[in-house]
Scaffold this motif. Structure first.
Motif, short mmCIF file in Angstrom:
data_model
loop_
_atom_site.label_atom_id
_atom_site.label_comp_id
_atom_site.label_asym_id
_atom_site.label_seq_id
_atom_site.Cartn_x
_atom_site.Cartn_y
_atom_site.Cartn_z
N LEU A 32 25.80 44.86 184.15
CA LEU A 32 26.60 46.03 183.80
C LEU A 32 26.29 47.22 184.70
O LEU A 32 27.19 47.96 185.12
CB LEU A 32 26.36 46.40 182.33
CG LEU A 32 26.83 45.37 181.30
CD1 LEU A 32 26.45 45.81 179.90
CD2 LEU A 32 28.34 45.16 181.40
N LYS A 47 19.28 40.65 182.22
CA LYS A 47 20.32 40.17 183.14
C LYS A 47 21.66 40.84 182.85
O LYS A 47 22.34 41.32 183.78
CB LYS A 47 20.45 38.66 183.02
CG LYS A 47 21.56 38.06 183.85
CD LYS A 47 21.66 36.57 183.61
CE LYS A 47 22.85 35.98 184.38
NZ LYS A 47 23.00 34.52 184.12
N GLN A 48 22.04 40.88 181.59
CA GLN A 48 23.31 41.52 181.23
C GLN A 48 23.28 43.01 181.57
O GLN A 48 24.27 43.57 182.05
CB GLN A 48 23.57 41.32 179.73
CG GLN A 48 23.79 39.86 179.32
CD GLN A 48 25.05 39.29 179.95
OE1 GLN A 48 26.00 40.01 180.21
NE2 GLN A 48 25.04 37.99 180.19
N GLU A 66 17.66 37.38 179.27
CA GLU A 66 19.11 37.41 179.17
C GLU A 66 19.62 38.84 178.99
O GLU A 66 20.61 39.25 179.59
CB GLU A 66 19.57 36.53 178.00
CG GLU A 66 19.41 35.03 178.23
CD GLU A 66 20.36 34.53 179.28
OE1 GLU A 66 21.39 35.17 179.49
OE2 GLU A 66 20.06 33.49 179.91
#
Length: 389
Positions: free
Chosen positions: A251, A246-247, A243
């Protein structure tokens, strides 16, 4: 020999020994008196002493004291007569017997028993049985020794109950074993005048081999649970890491997108400025490029230069324009317009529309987000003029 039988035998022996002691003491006293001549040994005296001894023995045999927690069964010439309640009682001497019964709750220790469970696993177990005499007459007449009988019945019942259960049940369902044993004991003991108040199994132990196998099984189960917990922890850690990655990628992609948009906007503005500058410069831009070429040629070591005719004509027109003369008879130098084909190839019309903000071309320059200031435009204009030259 059971504890009850031992206690009863002790009570009987104690009573018998007391009576024998009294008789022996009386005979000893008479013998001492006769020996020292205090008493003359004649038939009348001997008869009197004998009657005295008989009277004392009769009184002693006729008096019975029953304890508060007991009841005693009385028999005369071997025939049952009654139950003697707690207190003082007079019974027929010499021909009566009494059998005491403790009316309190009594504890029976069931010896350790070996049994084979339903799944063929050997186990050993012991128990404690709590009983109470409810009917002393039936306990006296219906069974020889109610304590021994109850203990033996509890032993056989314990083995039978363990044999009807599997090993895991014998180890985990202790209360079930207690209830079954008590239920099996209640029927016969009620006929004996005895009530089973409770049954408690103290220990149920499998064989040493089975114990080792169970310990290994328990250890393996704990290891399995530890591995499961560790795998779940790693899984959660991997999910959290994924996660986070992924973030971070999102970004980063958004940043690259915004940078690309800003770069494209800058390129578009630069293209518009170059196109507008090229359109306004016309032949002058070509002449300035030619002058730069002449400057480069002049820096060489050669003394002979060959100039194209087109460049000579352009230089003449440029000099006439600068001096205001009529050299060459040509017209003044003016900015030229691109022909229709060149404008279409360069996209001048679309660029004009884009710069004016009236075209149908869907380019969102977003001048505010690009944050282009006047100084930037001037620097771009300077770079554009350098490229044109």
């Amino acid at each position: 020999m059971s504890d009850s039988a031992a206690r009863e035998l002790g009570r009987k022996s104690s009573g018998l020994s007391t009576r024998v002691s009294v008789v022996l003491f009386a005979l000893l006293a008479v013998g001492v008196a006769v020996w020292f001549g205090a008493v003359e040994l004649d038939p009348l005296t001997v008869a009197g002493l004998a009657l005295l001894f008989v009277a004392v023995a009769a009184v002693y045999s006729a008096v019975k004291i029953v304890e508060a927690y007991e009841k005693e069964a009385l028999t005369v010439f071997g025939e049952y007569r009654e139950l003697l309640e707690p207190g003082l009682h007079f019974v027929p001497p010499f021909v009566s017997k009494t059998y005491p019964f403790d009316m309190r709750t009594q504890t029976l220790d069931v010896p350790r028993q070996e049994a084979i469970t339903e799944d063929n696993s050997p186990v050993t177990a012991d128990a404690v049985v709590y009983i109470k005499v409810m009917d002393a007459k039936r306990a006296f007449l219906e069974v020889d020794d109610y304590r021994t009988a109850t203990s033996n019945l509890a032993q056989t019942t314990l083995r039978a109950v363990l044999g009807d259960m599997e090993l895991d049940e014998t180890l985990s369902k202790r209360e079930k074993i207690n209830r079954r044993i008590r239920h099996e004991l209640e029927g016969p003991t009620d006929e004996w005048g005895v009530r089973v108040e409770a049954v408690e199994v103290r220990e149920v132990n499998p064989s040493p081999d089975v114990q080792r196998a169970m310990e290994q099984q328990t250890s393996a189960e704990r290891k399995r649970r530890a591995m499961i917990l560790e795998a779940q922890g790693e899984r959660r850690s991997a999910i959290e890491k994924a996660e986070g990655d992924k973030q971070a990628n999102i970004l980063e992609a958004q940043g690259e997108k915004q940078a690309s948009v800003l770069e494209a906007q800058g390129e578009a503005i630069s293209t518009v400025l170059r196109a507008k500058s090229a359109e306004s410069m016309g032949e002058r831009a070509i002449i300035e490029r030619g002058m730069e070429s002449l400057e480069t040629i002049g820096q060489g070591e050669s003394t002979t230069f060959v100039l194209p005719q087109e460049l000579t004509s352009l230089l003449g027109r440029y000099g006439e324009h600068l001096t205001g003369g009529d050299v060459g008879g040509g017209s003044g130098l003016e900015s030229l317009e691109f022909d229709e084909g060149t404008r279409e190839m360069l996209g001048i019309d679309s660029i004009e529309e884009l710069a004016a903000g009236n075209g149908d071309v869907d380019l969102d320059l977003e001048m505010e987000s690009a944050d282009i200031e006047s100084g930037d435009i001037e620097s771009s204009d300077i770079e554009l003029e350098d490229e044109i030259e």
